[in-house]
Design a protein around this motif. Structure first.
Motif, PDB file in Angstrom:
ATOM      1  N   ALA A  16      63.396   3.762 -62.266  1.00 24.99           N
ATOM      2  CA  ALA A  16      61.615   2.847 -62.081  1.00 24.99           C
ATOM      3  C   ALA A  16      61.380   1.502 -62.514  1.00 24.99           C
TER       4      ALA A  16
ATOM      5  N   GLY B 115      64.530   8.864 -63.362  1.00 29.04           N
ATOM      6  CA  GLY B 115      63.303   8.389 -62.716  1.00 29.04           C
ATOM      7  C   GLY B 115      62.269   7.693 -63.435  1.00 29.04           C
TER       8      GLY B 115
ATOM      9  N   ARG C 161      57.876   6.491 -57.206  1.00 31.60           N
ATOM     10  CA  ARG C 161      58.243   7.660 -57.721  1.00 31.60           C
ATOM     11  C   ARG C 161      57.886   9.007 -57.019  1.00 31.60           C
TER      12      ARG C 161
END
Length: 190
Positions: free
Chosen positions: A42, A38, A54
């Protein structure tokens, strides 16, 4: 009364874009594992000019469905990472298919094809991509390396997809508007 935000420059075009990166991981949701995938997804989107939010959720279909629905209501792009494999806890594709309006199979095919060039295990990914309202939803695998390879496989077409989803939905109107703005109009069916 709030002032309107100026559009951000993304992929060399003016867009007012934000993205949500949803990580599906029991371990990360419980704080037992860092959310590396993640974080990397991102960071890549932010480097391209997206405003990125997120969210980490467990591998739970109702929670994933809610996260995708909420994300698509607030963001033009929702990227999920994780939960695309073959285990019983890998439910991201099921959650995505349950909430999207329609699939965009070419994106999932492109991600698997790019991965296949690196490892035959890419064929085991069940990633899907689709549209929910005016937002694009894309699943990428949970492995940081595979997540980035999958994102890179489709990153070049995301601007056009988002532009198309934003409308106008009549290609002739868009072509006239682009010509009036001095932009070249590309031919071909798409």
């Amino acid at each position: 009364m709030s002032a309107e935000k100026p559009p951000r420059r993304v992929f060399g075009q003016d867009f007012d874009l934000s993205a949500l990166v949803v990580t599906a991981s029991d371990g990360s949701a419980a704080g037992r594992r860092d959310d590396v995938s993640g974080e990397r997804v991102a960071a890549r989107l932010a480097a391209l000019g997206f405003v990125v939010e997120r969210l980490v959720v467990p591998d739970d279909q109702p929670r994933l469905e809610a996260a995708i629905r909420d994300g698509a209501a607030r963001h033009r792009l929702v990227i999920t990472t994780g939960g695309t494999g073959l285990t019983p806890r890998d439910v991201t594709p099921q959650a995505t298919l349950a909430v999207i309006d329609y699939q965009v199979p070419g994106l999932a095919e492109a991600m698997r094809a790019a991965g296949r060039a690196i490892t035959p295990l890419a064929d085991l990914s069940r990633s899907v991509a689709g549209v929910l309202g005016g937002s694009l939803v894309i699943n990428v695998p949970g492995s940081p390396k595979a997540a980035m390879e999958s994102l890179e496989a489709v990153i070049g077409v995301i601007p056009h997809a988002l532009e198309t989803l934003a409308g106008p939905f009549d290609h002739a109107v868009r072509s006239v508007a682009r010509l009036a703005a001095g932009d070249p109009v590309e031919g071909g069916a798409h």
